[in-house]
Design a protein around this motif. Structure first.
Motif, PDB file in Angstrom:
ATOM      1  N   ASN A 192      43.001 -24.663  16.297  1.00  0.00           N
ATOM      2  CA  ASN A 192      42.299 -23.300  15.726  1.00  0.00           C
ATOM      3  C   ASN A 192      41.474 -22.937  16.792  1.00  0.00           C
ATOM      4  N   SER A 238      42.386 -24.031   8.595  1.00  0.00           N
ATOM      5  CA  SER A 238      41.052 -24.312   9.223  1.00  0.00           C
ATOM      6  C   SER A 238      41.062 -25.664   9.852  1.00  0.00           C
ATOM      7  N   LEU A 288      35.389 -20.574   6.923  1.00  0.00           N
ATOM      8  CA  LEU A 288      36.909 -20.533   7.392  1.00  0.00           C
ATOM      9  C   LEU A 288      37.183 -21.490   8.196  1.00  0.00           C
ATOM     10  N   GLY A 289      36.710 -21.531   9.437  1.00  0.00           N
ATOM     11  CA  GLY A 289      37.153 -22.425  10.553  1.00  0.00           C
ATOM     12  C   GLY A 289      38.299 -21.444  11.174  1.00  0.00           C
TER      13      GLY A 289
END
Length: 461
Positions: A459, A454, A150-151
């Motif tokens: 992130n 993502s 997913l990141g």
């Protein structure tokens, strides 16, 4: 090579090849009526037999908890933590549905069987809320298939008591606040403003239900012998209700009239449509406000049911009592704790001290609102605009009510809701349905949004 367009194409294929409909059919078939005590085991079955395997296939670890409130159903918490340094998205859905009212669905339809007719997919829970959280979880699946990861981290909450006021959810969140820690809530419920245009909303109106009762005497008395001599509770109650709002529904209680409809909120609401449902009455509600301002920026008082005597078999007798089940939907700026005290004070001052106020059994949803200029709102809006080619409608809050305060106040999260339904979906009514076009579009938009998260520069926290 993994790409954004590849993720969106996977979402399109999931819908087009019929798998989405197969998955939705299984979910709808579980009769999760939280208002029906006989169906309590179905609430567990939904979480254990459907949600847990679905999330397990995506690499999530799930646990089903008992509700801290004996009146509430079980709650599922699931998580996929790829890296503690990544940002964490919390998403939510409710597996319970409103009462089925099976005998009121038209011929050929059944609340717990998916039926497709043209553009419409019928079944209880299609609009509210099984289809909506299925779309979001499936979009995560598409991202995983494309990227292999997913990141970002994801936590999922699926409750089974939303249709009874989300009993126990606030206590559960207080108890598990650290476990549910995240950076933002991104979830789906409610309708779009227009079926063809994505909508984002960042909060909800609150809701409080209550009964007004006039109890003057036991039994009923002959209207010929006693008419004009005995006070009529129905007439007294009718006048009390008429004093709360005028003939066009404008609220007369000063403390019920909000002060939060600022010029900034009016500007956000300017030009937003109210479509997809019944034809609205332009001459109803606050006279100086637009329809959008009335629905999203103002309070509304409603009488949901009234009774005196035996309506289905009236007789020539003056009833001894009358009652009305009422509701106030309210926006930020209205003190929820003072709604009923203000009503009591108002009725007493206007000569209705014989009208009793009885708080409803349903829990009160609080009003919430997030600044539409919040970075997460802008990010989501830009992503969805890129995918759909349309500028989303942005609402400071939904006209309806959700347990959004449990996320915004207890978990202290910014909240971004992306609805996958529309105003004419017959939510809470017979013949509930969702549109194919919105479902497919929702899958595309959420796949694109999750891809963009993502790839988000921040992130990693």
């Amino acid at each position: 090579m993994t790409t954004r367009s590849g993720t969106i194409q996977r979402a399109e294929s999931y819908f087009d090849n019929g798998t989405f409909l197969e998955d939705l059919t299984r979910l709808v078939a579980i009769e999760t009526e939280s208002q029906n005590a006989d169906q309590r085991e179905e609430l567990y079955r939904y979480l254990i037999e459907e949600m847990t395997p679905l999330l397990s296939s995506l690499g999530f670890a799930s646990e089903v908890f008992e509700n801290p409130d004996q009146n509430g159903g079980p709650i599922l918490v699931s998580e996929r933590i790829e890296d503690p340094a990544f940002q964490t998205i919390l998403t939510y859905g409710h597996g319970d549905v409103i009462r089925s009212r099976t005998d009121q669905w038209r011929e050929g339809l059944h609340p717990f069987k998916v039926v497709v007719e043209g553009e419409k997919i019928y079944g209880r829970g299609t609009a509210d809320n099984k289809c909506q959280h299925l779309i979001n979880l499936s979009a995560l699946s598409c991202l995983l298939e494309e990227r292999g990861n997913l990141g970002f981290n994801v936590k999922v909450v699926i409750e089974t008591s939303e249709e009874t006021g989300s009993a126990g959810l606030a206590d559960f969140f207080n108890e598990h606040k650290e476990r549910l820690k995240a950076d933002v809530l991104i979830a789906s419920d409610g309708p779009r403003l227009h079926p063809d245009t994505p909508t984002l909303f960042m909060g909800t109106r609150g809701a409080i239900n209550f009964d007004l009762e006039v109890n003057l005497r036991e039994g009923a008395n002959h209207s010929g012998n006693w008419g004009g001599l005995l006070a009529d509770p129905a007439i007294i109650l009718a006048h009390a209700i008429a004093s709360i709002s005028d003939a066009r529904g404008q609220i007369q209680i000063k403390d019920w009239r909000p002060t939060s409809l600022t010029p900034e909120i009016k500007e956000i609401l300017k030009g937003l449509p109210i479509e997809g449902g019944p034809e609205i009455n332009e001459d109803w509600g606050e006279e100086d406000l637009t329809p959008a301002e009335r629905a999203f920026g103002w309070n509304s008082f409603s009488v949901l049911a009234m009774k005196s005597g035996v309506p289905e078999a009236p007789v020539n007798a003056i009833s001894g009592s009358a009652s009305a089940h009422c509701q106030l939907r309210f926006v930020v700026g209205t003190d929820a704790d003072q709604i009923l005290p203000a009503l009591r004070n108002y009725l007493d001052k206007n000569g209705f001290s014989n009208v009793t106020i009885k708080p409803g059994d349903d829990l009160c949803f609080k009003a919430t609102r997030l600044d539409p200029d919040h970075p997460w709102v802008k990010f989501a809006a830009e992503s969805i605009s890129k995918t759909s080619g349309k500028k989303p409608h942005i609402l400071p809050n939904l006209a309806g009510s959700l347990p959004n305060d449990t996320f915004s106040d207890i978990l202290e999260l910014p909240t971004v809701w992306v609805p996958h339904s529309y105003g004419g979906c017959s939510q809470h009514a017979p013949d509930e349905h969702i549109l194919k076009s919105i479902s497919r579009d929702g899958l595309r938009n959420m796949a694109g949004l999750f891809w963009d998260i993502s790839e988000k520069d921040c992130n990693q926290t």
